[in-house]
Design a protein around this motif. Sequence first.
Motif, PDB file in Angstrom:
ATOM      1  N   ILE A   1     -17.468  11.039  -2.462  1.00  0.00           N
ATOM      2  CA  ILE A   1     -17.027  10.692  -1.563  1.00  0.00           C
ATOM      3  C   ILE A   1     -17.603  11.391   0.005  1.00  0.00           C
ATOM      4  CG2 ILE A   1     -15.317   9.777   0.359  1.00  0.00           C
ATOM      5  CD1 ILE A   1     -13.832   8.549  -2.065  1.00  0.00           C
ATOM      6  N   GLN A   2     -18.442  10.954   0.793  1.00  0.00           N
ATOM      7  CA  GLN A   2     -18.807  11.721   1.853  1.00  0.00           C
ATOM      8  C   GLN A   2     -17.957  11.174   2.953  1.00  0.00           C
ATOM      9  OE1 GLN A   2     -20.895  14.408   1.744  1.00  0.00           O
ATOM     10  NE2 GLN A   2     -21.003  13.756  -0.305  1.00  0.00           N
ATOM     11  N   ASP A   3     -17.453   9.798   3.037  1.00  0.00           N
ATOM     12  CA  ASP A   3     -16.799   9.240   4.166  1.00  0.00           C
ATOM     13  C   ASP A   3     -15.706   8.821   3.638  1.00  0.00           C
ATOM     14  OD1 ASP A   3     -16.077   7.731   6.161  1.00  0.00           O
ATOM     15  OD2 ASP A   3     -17.595   6.440   6.349  1.00  0.00           O
ATOM     16  N   TRP A   4     -14.387   9.410   4.053  1.00  0.00           N
ATOM     17  CA  TRP A   4     -13.078   9.102   3.265  1.00  0.00           C
ATOM     18  C   TRP A   4     -12.782   7.621   3.996  1.00  0.00           C
ATOM     19  CZ3 TRP A   4     -10.883  11.163  -0.778  1.00  0.00           C
ATOM     20  CH2 TRP A   4     -11.197  12.212  -1.024  1.00  0.00           C
ATOM     21  N   SER A   5     -13.284   6.928   4.873  1.00  0.00           N
ATOM     22  CA  SER A   5     -12.911   5.621   5.493  1.00  0.00           C
ATOM     23  C   SER A   5     -13.320   4.593   4.445  1.00  0.00           C
ATOM     24  CB  SER A   5     -13.619   5.616   6.791  1.00  0.00           C
ATOM     25  OG  SER A   5     -15.277   5.303   6.592  1.00  0.00           O
ATOM     26  N   VAL A   6     -14.101   4.974   3.304  1.00  0.00           N
ATOM     27  CA  VAL A   6     -14.244   3.877   2.256  1.00  0.00           C
ATOM     28  C   VAL A   6     -12.834   3.695   1.774  1.00  0.00           C
ATOM     29  CG1 VAL A   6     -16.812   4.406   2.036  1.00  0.00           C
ATOM     30  CG2 VAL A   6     -14.828   5.270   0.572  1.00  0.00           C
ATOM     31  N   ILE A   7     -11.752   4.381   1.808  1.00  0.00           N
ATOM     32  CA  ILE A   7     -10.661   4.118   1.318  1.00  0.00           C
ATOM     33  C   ILE A   7      -9.698   3.378   2.185  1.00  0.00           C
ATOM     34  CG2 ILE A   7      -8.559   5.418   0.295  1.00  0.00           C
ATOM     35  CD1 ILE A   7     -10.090   7.629  -0.841  1.00  0.00           C
ATOM     36  N   PRO A   8      -9.147   2.124   1.774  1.00  0.00           N
ATOM     37  CA  PRO A   8      -8.236   1.361   2.641  1.00  0.00           C
ATOM     38  C   PRO A   8      -6.869   1.877   2.431  1.00  0.00           C
ATOM     39  CG  PRO A   8      -8.913   0.185   0.554  1.00  0.00           C
ATOM     40  CD  PRO A   8      -9.280   1.741   0.526  1.00  0.00           C
ATOM     41  N   PHE A   9      -6.566   3.004   3.315  1.00  0.00           N
ATOM     42  CA  PHE A   9      -5.108   3.743   3.063  1.00  0.00           C
ATOM     43  C   PHE A   9      -4.143   2.778   3.402  1.00  0.00           C
ATOM     44  CE2 PHE A   9      -7.947   7.442   3.615  1.00  0.00           C
ATOM     45  CZ  PHE A   9      -7.300   8.241   2.277  1.00  0.00           C
ATOM     46  N   GLU A  10      -4.341   1.593   4.196  1.00  0.00           N
ATOM     47  CA  GLU A  10      -3.232   0.742   4.861  1.00  0.00           C
ATOM     48  C   GLU A  10      -2.706  -0.074   3.332  1.00  0.00           C
ATOM     49  OE1 GLU A  10      -6.282  -2.266   4.386  1.00  0.00           O
ATOM     50  OE2 GLU A  10      -6.325   0.098   5.034  1.00  0.00           O
ATOM     51  N   THR A  11      -3.463  -0.252   2.627  1.00  0.00           N
ATOM     52  CA  THR A  11      -3.096  -1.069   1.243  1.00  0.00           C
ATOM     53  C   THR A  11      -1.695  -0.403   0.615  1.00  0.00           C
ATOM     54  OG1 THR A  11      -5.378  -1.321   1.154  1.00  0.00           O
ATOM     55  CG2 THR A  11      -4.063  -2.051  -0.861  1.00  0.00           C
ATOM     56  N   PHE A  12      -1.597   0.951   0.866  1.00  0.00           N
ATOM     57  CA  PHE A  12      -0.628   1.674   0.283  1.00  0.00           C
ATOM     58  C   PHE A  12       0.781   1.573   1.157  1.00  0.00           C
ATOM     59  CE2 PHE A  12      -4.222   3.880  -1.558  1.00  0.00           C
ATOM     60  CZ  PHE A  12      -3.853   3.907  -2.718  1.00  0.00           C
ATOM     61  N   LEU A  13       0.619   0.964   2.181  1.00  0.00           N
ATOM     62  CA  LEU A  13       1.800   0.619   2.955  1.00  0.00           C
ATOM     63  C   LEU A  13       2.664  -0.286   2.222  1.00  0.00           C
ATOM     64  CD1 LEU A  13       0.108   0.086   6.482  1.00  0.00           C
ATOM     65  CD2 LEU A  13       1.652   2.018   5.869  1.00  0.00           C
ATOM     66  N   LEU A  14       3.922   0.205   2.206  1.00  0.00           N
ATOM     67  CA  LEU A  14       5.231  -0.839   1.669  1.00  0.00           C
ATOM     68  C   LEU A  14       5.045  -2.413   2.262  1.00  0.00           C
ATOM     69  CD1 LEU A  14       8.015   1.615   0.552  1.00  0.00           C
ATOM     70  CD2 LEU A  14       5.974   0.620  -0.875  1.00  0.00           C
ATOM     71  N   GLN A  15       4.895  -2.134   3.567  1.00  0.00           N
ATOM     72  CA  GLN A  15       4.942  -3.452   4.621  1.00  0.00           C
ATOM     73  C   GLN A  15       4.017  -4.324   3.988  1.00  0.00           C
ATOM     74  OE1 GLN A  15       4.305  -1.391   8.157  1.00  0.00           O
ATOM     75  NE2 GLN A  15       2.254  -2.607   8.322  1.00  0.00           N
ATOM     76  N   ASN A  16       2.876  -3.724   3.491  1.00  0.00           N
ATOM     77  CA  ASN A  16       2.070  -4.737   3.018  1.00  0.00           C
ATOM     78  C   ASN A  16       1.924  -4.983   1.520  1.00  0.00           C
ATOM     79  OD1 ASN A  16       0.719  -4.643   5.339  1.00  0.00           O
ATOM     80  ND2 ASN A  16      -0.803  -2.944   4.892  1.00  0.00           N
ATOM     81  N   SER A  17       2.932  -4.630   0.708  1.00  0.00           N
ATOM     82  CA  SER A  17       3.367  -5.053  -0.634  1.00  0.00           C
ATOM     83  C   SER A  17       4.631  -5.489  -0.950  1.00  0.00           C
ATOM     84  CB  SER A  17       3.095  -3.849  -1.466  1.00  0.00           C
ATOM     85  OG  SER A  17       4.139  -2.890  -1.332  1.00  0.00           O
ATOM     86  N   LYS A  18       4.993  -5.903  -2.043  1.00  0.00           N
ATOM     87  CA  LYS A  18       6.299  -6.430  -2.280  1.00  0.00           C
ATOM     88  C   LYS A  18       7.237  -5.272  -3.080  1.00  0.00           C
ATOM     89  CE  LYS A  18       4.585 -11.261  -3.017  1.00  0.00           C
ATOM     90  NZ  LYS A  18       4.352 -12.287  -4.074  1.00  0.00           N
ATOM     91  N   SER A  19       6.529  -4.055  -3.114  1.00  0.00           N
ATOM     92  CA  SER A  19       7.434  -3.106  -3.786  1.00  0.00           C
ATOM     93  C   SER A  19       8.339  -2.372  -2.978  1.00  0.00           C
ATOM     94  CB  SER A  19       6.260  -2.238  -4.426  1.00  0.00           C
ATOM     95  OG  SER A  19       6.995  -1.258  -4.797  1.00  0.00           O
ATOM     96  N   THR A  20       9.325  -1.813  -3.612  1.00  0.00           N
ATOM     97  CA  THR A  20       9.904  -0.806  -2.662  1.00  0.00           C
ATOM     98  C   THR A  20       9.763   0.769  -3.010  1.00  0.00           C
ATOM     99  OG1 THR A  20      11.962  -0.743  -4.316  1.00  0.00           O
ATOM    100  CG2 THR A  20      11.900  -2.552  -2.498  1.00  0.00           C
ATOM    101  N   GLU A  21       8.874   0.931  -3.691  1.00  0.00           N
ATOM    102  CA  GLU A  21       8.459   2.309  -4.321  1.00  0.00           C
ATOM    103  C   GLU A  21       6.722   2.386  -4.197  1.00  0.00           C
ATOM    104  OE1 GLU A  21      10.485   4.698  -5.391  1.00  0.00           O
ATOM    105  OE2 GLU A  21      11.993   3.232  -5.323  1.00  0.00           O
ATOM    106  N   TYR A  22       6.291   3.809  -3.685  1.00  0.00           N
ATOM    107  CA  TYR A  22       4.995   3.772  -3.186  1.00  0.00           C
ATOM    108  C   TYR A  22       4.076   4.157  -4.377  1.00  0.00           C
ATOM    109  CZ  TYR A  22       6.044   4.427   1.473  1.00  0.00           C
ATOM    110  OH  TYR A  22       6.335   4.220   2.898  1.00  0.00           O
ATOM    111  N   ALA A  23       3.018   3.645  -4.598  1.00  0.00           N
ATOM    112  CA  ALA A  23       1.942   3.510  -5.846  1.00  0.00           C
ATOM    113  C   ALA A  23       1.008   4.376  -5.427  1.00  0.00           C
ATOM    114  CB  ALA A  23       1.527   2.247  -6.220  1.00  0.00           C
ATOM    115  N   PHE A  24       1.420   5.742  -5.162  1.00  0.00           N
ATOM    116  CA  PHE A  24       0.297   6.947  -4.804  1.00  0.00           C
ATOM    117  C   PHE A  24      -0.293   7.442  -6.098  1.00  0.00           C
ATOM    118  CE2 PHE A  24       3.149   7.691  -1.014  1.00  0.00           C
ATOM    119  CZ  PHE A  24       2.530   6.742  -0.332  1.00  0.00           C
TER     120      PHE A  24
END
Length: 320
Positions: A278-301
């Motif tokens: 990876i040269q450009d870290w913007s390829v990773i969609p970090f917002e997908t890890f937000l709990l507000q974007n998932s049904k989980s109450t725990e982080y999947a890091f």
Amino acid sequence: MQVAAKQNNVSLTTIYGGGNRHIQLAELKQYLQYNPKPDYAILINYPGGAEQSMSLLEQHKVNFITLEETIVGVERDEVGKPRQRFKYWLGEVFHDNFKAGEQLGKALLNEAINAKQTPHFVAINGHYGTESDTRSDGLVHYLRKQDVELEQVVYASWNKQEAENKVSRLLQRYPDTNVIWCASDLMAQGALEAVKGKKDKAYFIGGIDWLDDNLDLIEQQKLTASVGGHFMMGAWALISVVDHHNGNPYWQNHDAIKFQLGVITKHNIQSYSWLRNIQDWSVIPFETFLLQNSKSTEYAFDFDTLHSLLSEKPKNTALH
């Protein structure tokens, strides 16, 4: 962390503390004096300086998250747990050092067994302190369950040359040694130097950090394993801050995020090439890890999730 901030519309300012609690406190004071109050602060506490830094943020009513579990003993008792003494201290984000020690021990043991070798372990620890001791405690716990003896744990102060010297002496003391567990990748490089030229047997050596040099050595099958992934800690903390800002109750119900590291060996190193390239870290969609974007109450890091989400696109709201 910078890319995660940009994707989530967060204004991120980095203050450098020079690895020194006095410099960090002075820089933090100066920032708070001459700039608008930030919504959040994310910091590493330096031993001996935690109370002052946290008191300063508390005084300015800045919500803050600490990285790693750097404070122990009497100082830890003084600062307490998040939201006990410091109500603006949301929580801690840290990697599971105990589990990391186990993971490395397991990878090394498996390789020795796969090579039909009877494993004889020694361990090279960092310094006398919580981080390195917790890693070696994980190893001891794992080997005890496997009924495998650990000859000795020695300390090499995270130093490559010192690790080389200590391993050379351990090999004289325990000539059957063929598995060398190291609390860091740099010390694993030292251990490798110590066995250079020894053709009597195969040596299984691993460390913790995912240093690029070590990954190359694993690819060349000179080193056996590396555990890592803690460089993502700042990004994980920032994701939790965005959730908190948007009303997610995670930090009301928890005082920590403890995430697991990954293990790289010759068997899976190719599947991690995406991360190394990876040269450009913007390829990773970090917002997908937000709990507000998932049904989980725990982080999947974790890195499996990271890998599987590389094609998605970002969006979000503003804070500073």
